[in-house]
Design a protein around this motif. Sequence first.
Motif, PDB file in Angstrom:
ATOM      1  N   CYS A 132       0.062  24.554  35.728  1.00 32.87           N
ATOM      2  CA  CYS A 132       1.365  25.144  36.188  1.00 32.87           C
ATOM      3  C   CYS A 132       1.188  24.791  37.881  1.00 32.87           C
ATOM      4  O   CYS A 132       2.075  24.488  38.541  1.00 32.87           O
ATOM      5  CB  CYS A 132       1.466  26.786  36.012  1.00 32.87           C
ATOM      6  N   PRO A 165       3.798  21.279  39.060  1.00 29.60           N
ATOM      7  CA  PRO A 165       4.823  22.489  39.478  1.00 29.60           C
ATOM      8  C   PRO A 165       6.140  22.146  38.791  1.00 29.60           C
ATOM      9  O   PRO A 165       7.173  23.210  38.697  1.00 29.60           O
ATOM     10  CB  PRO A 165       4.764  22.629  40.693  1.00 29.60           C
ATOM     11  N   THR A 169       6.901  21.060  35.735  1.00 33.82           N
ATOM     12  CA  THR A 169       6.566  21.102  34.455  1.00 33.82           C
ATOM     13  C   THR A 169       7.125  22.621  34.102  1.00 33.82           C
ATOM     14  O   THR A 169       6.458  23.497  34.492  1.00 33.82           O
ATOM     15  CB  THR A 169       5.240  20.714  33.908  1.00 33.82           C
ATOM     16  N   LYS A 170       7.707  22.676  32.809  1.00 33.41           N
ATOM     17  CA  LYS A 170       8.029  23.851  32.360  1.00 33.41           C
ATOM     18  C   LYS A 170       6.906  24.213  31.422  1.00 33.41           C
ATOM     19  O   LYS A 170       6.911  23.314  30.313  1.00 33.41           O
ATOM     20  CB  LYS A 170       9.379  23.989  31.623  1.00 33.41           C
ATOM     21  N   VAL A 171       5.888  25.236  31.393  1.00 32.46           N
ATOM     22  CA  VAL A 171       4.999  25.460  30.567  1.00 32.46           C
ATOM     23  C   VAL A 171       5.257  27.015  29.785  1.00 32.46           C
ATOM     24  O   VAL A 171       5.520  27.803  30.447  1.00 32.46           O
ATOM     25  CB  VAL A 171       3.617  25.708  31.250  1.00 32.46           C
TER      26      VAL A 171
END
Length: 50
Positions: free
Chosen positions: A32, A36, A38-40
């Motif tokens: 994460c 930043p 990227t949706k995790v």
Amino acid sequence: MHGTGEIGQKMGLVSGFVLQSAMTGEDILQVCVNLPSTKVIAVHMDSWNH
């Protein structure tokens, strides 16, 4: 699809990736921090029973 029948249809299409079989919470935090935009969504962190 994740599931079958009526419930599976309601859940819709899904996509997932196994980044590492022994990934820890700290590892996910680093993903994460380093990516930043990227949706995790971390799920099933300690269970492979289904």
